[in-house]
Design an enzyme around this catalytic site. Sequence first.
Site, PDB file in Angstrom:
ATOM      1  N   ASP A 128      57.635  41.856  34.239  1.00 18.72           N
ATOM      2  CA  ASP A 128      56.261  42.308  34.444  1.00 18.72           C
ATOM      3  C   ASP A 128      56.070  42.683  35.909  1.00 18.72           C
ATOM      4  OD1 ASP A 128      53.747  42.914  33.454  1.00 18.72           O
ATOM      5  OD2 ASP A 128      52.914  40.972  33.987  1.00 18.72           O
ATOM      6  N   HIS A 135      43.667  46.951  40.830  1.00 15.40           N
ATOM      7  CA  HIS A 135      43.661  45.547  40.422  1.00 15.40           C
ATOM      8  C   HIS A 135      44.144  44.660  41.565  1.00 15.40           C
ATOM      9  CE1 HIS A 135      44.334  41.942  38.007  1.00 15.40           C
ATOM     10  NE2 HIS A 135      45.574  41.906  38.456  1.00 15.40           N
ATOM     11  N   GLU A 200      45.158  41.061  30.326  1.00 12.93           N
ATOM     12  CA  GLU A 200      45.573  42.033  31.336  1.00 12.93           C
ATOM     13  C   GLU A 200      45.916  43.342  30.633  1.00 12.93           C
ATOM     14  OE1 GLU A 200      48.649  40.460  33.840  1.00 12.93           O
ATOM     15  OE2 GLU A 200      47.227  39.265  34.996  1.00 12.93           O
ATOM     16  N   GLU A 202      47.692  46.581  30.315  1.00 11.23           N
ATOM     17  CA  GLU A 202      48.928  47.134  30.868  1.00 11.23           C
ATOM     18  C   GLU A 202      49.547  48.154  29.910  1.00 11.23           C
ATOM     19  OE1 GLU A 202      51.768  44.397  32.453  1.00 11.23           O
ATOM     20  OE2 GLU A 202      50.311  42.774  32.692  1.00 11.23           O
ATOM     21  N   ASP A 234      49.243  41.151  28.755  1.00  3.00           N
ATOM     22  CA  ASP A 234      49.912  39.957  29.265  1.00  3.00           C
ATOM     23  C   ASP A 234      48.851  38.878  29.486  1.00  3.00           C
ATOM     24  OD1 ASP A 234      52.093  38.452  30.171  1.00  3.00           O
ATOM     25  OD2 ASP A 234      51.678  38.956  32.243  1.00  3.00           O
ATOM     26  N   ARG A 238      44.197  31.722  34.042  1.00  4.93           N
ATOM     27  CA  ARG A 238      43.961  31.880  35.470  1.00  4.93           C
ATOM     28  C   ARG A 238      43.896  30.541  36.209  1.00  4.93           C
ATOM     29  NH1 ARG A 238      45.378  37.091  36.362  1.00  4.93           N
ATOM     30  NH2 ARG A 238      44.156  38.536  35.103  1.00  4.93           N
ATOM     31  N   GLN A 241      47.389  29.295  36.540  1.00  2.46           N
ATOM     32  CA  GLN A 241      48.085  30.137  37.512  1.00  2.46           C
ATOM     33  C   GLN A 241      47.717  29.760  38.948  1.00  2.46           C
ATOM     34  OE1 GLN A 241      47.310  34.288  36.904  1.00  2.46           O
ATOM     35  NE2 GLN A 241      48.753  34.976  38.455  1.00  2.46           N
ATOM     36  N   LYS A 254      51.608  32.412  32.273  1.00  2.74           N
ATOM     37  CA  LYS A 254      51.879  33.748  31.751  1.00  2.74           C
ATOM     38  C   LYS A 254      52.804  33.756  30.544  1.00  2.74           C
ATOM     39  CE  LYS A 254      50.088  36.461  35.112  1.00  2.74           C
ATOM     40  NZ  LYS A 254      49.236  37.638  34.912  1.00  2.74           N
ATOM     41  N   THR A 258      52.486  37.354  25.085  1.00  2.13           N
ATOM     42  CA  THR A 258      52.292  38.745  25.487  1.00  2.13           C
ATOM     43  C   THR A 258      52.211  39.557  24.203  1.00  2.13           C
ATOM     44  OG1 THR A 258      53.537  38.474  27.543  1.00  2.13           O
ATOM     45  CG2 THR A 258      53.263  40.719  26.718  1.00  2.13           C
ATOM     46  N   GLU A 376      38.470  40.276  37.257  1.00  4.31           N
ATOM     47  CA  GLU A 376      37.798  41.283  38.064  1.00  4.31           C
ATOM     48  C   GLU A 376      36.369  41.527  37.598  1.00  4.31           C
ATOM     49  OE1 GLU A 376      40.542  44.840  38.771  1.00  4.31           O
ATOM     50  OE2 GLU A 376      41.530  43.712  37.172  1.00  4.31           O
TER      51      GLU A 376
END
Length: 431
Positions: A128, A135, A200, A202, A234, A238, A241, A254, A258, A376
């Site tokens: 990844d 971002h 996420e 992607e 993904d 948070r 993380q 993570k 996925t 975000e």
Amino acid sequence: MIDHTHDPAAESWVGSARDHPAFPVQNLPLGVFTPAGSTDPRIGTAIGDEVLDLRAIAALLSAELAAPLGEPRLNALFALPFAARLALRYALFTLLTNAAHTQVIRPHLHHADDCTLLLPFAIGDYTDFYVGIHHARAVGALFRPDNPLLPNYHHVPIGYHARASSVQASGASVTRPNGQTLPPGEATPIFGPTRRLDYELELGLWIAGRNPLGTPVPISEAWERIGGLCLLNDWSARDVQAWEYQPLGPFLAKNFATTVSPWVVTREALAPFRCPPSPRAEGEPQPLPYLRDPADAADGMIAIELEVLLETAAMREAGTAPHVLSRSTAGAAMHWTPAQLVTHHTSNGCNLAPGDLLGTGTLSGPDPAGAGSLLELTKGGREPITLPGGETRTFLEDGDRLTLRGTARREGYRTIGFSACTGTILPAPLA
């Protein structure tokens, strides 16, 4: 690479393909499915609202294609030279546009709603990246307002090795993970369900071909190693993380899930939608020589319109349509091209194999309406989003269903699309 298969006037004799928003005959994505009443995976292509069983028609194709099309995954097909996969596209285009083939092909079409779409590859490795510059800036500003981008961002495509075993096809549920978190103001971590579950937005790049260990792929040849694209989510915890990522980076936050869209939109199909990368801002360093190529600078990106939708359990019960969280465009969001990702990944001699997966990282737009994650959109959880019906969200809750959509559109060409990339959140197991 633009040829007769991209002709916007071309029509299939499969009626549902003629005005299909994603799968006209100009697309012909590849994937793996099981028909109704079967548990036997086979390779197919999407055409309108139908799926064509390619194993069943292999005798109509070249001998080189027969064995790979008999496999339960796409790896062997994407191990073939590009010319073989291009020949497959040409053959399928002819079979599905020339009505003389109708009687031979029609028995091998299955209605898509009756099919189960599976993971298209046996994934050996998954990496990844972090190429979404908007971002990176937005998230960096949450933690480092005065210095959102670290000094290496403009020099090196940042990435990490992710977990291939937990990649799943769209439609599979996502179990909320347990993990260690450090509550605000506390000195000792706790263990339990993540409270800040995020998505996420992607793209996924599926690798074709193989480079021997110790043999880098030069930038001028890197696009030859990209077999096709998919949408990729993904999922991220948070709060987990934030506690674990220093000093080595993402791990349990993570690797729990996925999700990818199951149809592989080939690079051949995407040829009309290539575009130049966004120019770097004045004063930003240019890539090092091994990451520069005139052709890649001319059309190394792909313009794909991206959309994120959220549907809560209450919305489903009330019959409320999914709420659009954000919209962005992939090409404008990426600071590094797909070819640069392949070249950098192999620059130390790392060997990539057919079916390896590369994620781009979160592809947000330059303004909040294009944010590719709740981190975000809610400013780190400080500004909740209000949904239809009055519900609010800072991060995902149990029962929420998150969907990514992607469309390639350009004047003068037929619009093509990706299959949806969807996952529904289930409660965490007892800690």
